[in-house]
Design an enzyme around this catalytic site. Sequence first.
Site, PDB file in Angstrom:
ATOM      1  N   HIS A   2      20.163   7.677 -24.648  1.00  0.00           N
ATOM      2  CA  HIS A   2      18.811   6.888 -24.869  1.00  0.00           C
ATOM      3  C   HIS A   2      17.760   7.416 -23.464  1.00  0.00           C
ATOM      4  CE1 HIS A   2      21.107   3.697 -23.672  1.00  0.00           C
ATOM      5  NE2 HIS A   2      20.089   3.096 -22.836  1.00  0.00           N
ATOM      6  N   HIS A  41      14.661   5.661 -22.224  1.00  0.00           N
ATOM      7  CA  HIS A  41      13.415   4.620 -22.095  1.00  0.00           C
ATOM      8  C   HIS A  41      12.242   5.217 -21.808  1.00  0.00           C
ATOM      9  CE1 HIS A  41      16.403   1.087 -21.457  1.00  0.00           C
ATOM     10  NE2 HIS A  41      17.438   2.019 -20.987  1.00  0.00           N
TER      11      HIS A  41
HETATM   12  P1  5GP Z   1      20.622   0.602 -21.068  1.00  0.00           P
HETATM   13  O1  5GP Z   1      20.896  -0.692 -20.484  1.00  0.00           O
HETATM   14  O2  5GP Z   1      21.915   1.080 -21.877  1.00  0.00           O
HETATM   15  O3  5GP Z   1      20.120   1.701 -20.320  1.00  0.00           O
HETATM   16  O4  5GP Z   1      19.643   0.189 -22.227  1.00  0.00           O
HETATM   17  C1  5GP Z   1      19.917  -0.326 -23.464  1.00  0.00           C
HETATM   18  C2  5GP Z   1      18.640  -1.027 -24.076  1.00  0.00           C
HETATM   19  O5  5GP Z   1      19.041  -1.156 -25.462  1.00  0.00           O
HETATM   20  C3  5GP Z   1      18.248  -2.151 -23.292  1.00  0.00           C
HETATM   21  O6  5GP Z   1      16.839  -1.932 -22.550  1.00  0.00           O
HETATM   22  C4  5GP Z   1      18.230  -3.355 -24.568  1.00  0.00           C
HETATM   23  O7  5GP Z   1      17.236  -4.052 -24.501  1.00  0.00           O
HETATM   24  C5  5GP Z   1      18.320  -2.339 -25.833  1.00  0.00           C
HETATM   25  N1  5GP Z   1      18.847  -2.941 -26.844  1.00  0.00           N
HETATM   26  C6  5GP Z   1      20.000  -3.460 -26.988  1.00  0.00           C
HETATM   27  N2  5GP Z   1      20.412  -3.992 -28.090  1.00  0.00           N
HETATM   28  C7  5GP Z   1      19.333  -3.736 -28.774  1.00  0.00           C
HETATM   29  C8  5GP Z   1      18.973  -3.755 -30.230  1.00  0.00           C
HETATM   30  O8  5GP Z   1      19.544  -4.296 -30.877  1.00  0.00           O
HETATM   31  N3  5GP Z   1      17.724  -3.327 -30.741  1.00  0.00           N
HETATM   32  C9  5GP Z   1      16.756  -2.741 -29.860  1.00  0.00           C
HETATM   33  N4  5GP Z   1      15.807  -2.202 -30.516  1.00  0.00           N
HETATM   34  N5  5GP Z   1      17.083  -2.710 -28.469  1.00  0.00           N
HETATM   35  C10 5GP Z   1      18.288  -3.130 -28.229  1.00  0.00           C
END
Ligand code: 5GP
Length: 114
Positions: A100, A102
């Site tokens: 993903h 951001h």
């Molecule tokens: P990472 O830490 O893997 O780079 O980012 C994962 C992101 O997914 C985090 O910013 C977190 O807030 C978001 N996230 C986690 N669970 C959910 C969810 O159920 N729905 C949405 N829309 N975002 C989520």
Amino acid sequence: MAEDCLFCGIANHEIPSEIIYEDDQICVYKDIAPQAPVHVLMIPKKHIESLDTVTEEDRDLLGYMLFKVKDIVKLAGIENGYRVVSNNGENAQQTVKHIHLHILGNRKFSWPPG
Ligand code: 5GP
Ligand code: ZN
């Protein structure tokens, strides 16, 4: 689609989220814990764990994701610059194992990131 993948579930509309854009290749939705006034996540609909596991066949898809950023920025109402972040692996604290981007905007960001 991977079983038990949160982001595949969102892309398939099985898990509710605030989707702001989608097409045949990508899905973009609001982060559940926003770190900026605008914080959306762009994912490929194809399940890919991280940048470490991409293959030759993902080249166009990865290019497409970056190519679409400027459209999403406009759609989301981001002004005066933005940050695109991709956390990969343990040290970067990747929590969801589905690639993903951001896309964060509408505040000042510091550098280096924490
Ligand atoms: P990472 O830490 O893997 O780079 O980012 C994962 C992101 O997914 C985090 O910013 C977190 O807030 C978001 N996230 C986690 N669970 C959910 C969810 O159920 N729905 C949405 N829309 N975002 C989520
Ligand atoms: Zn997935």
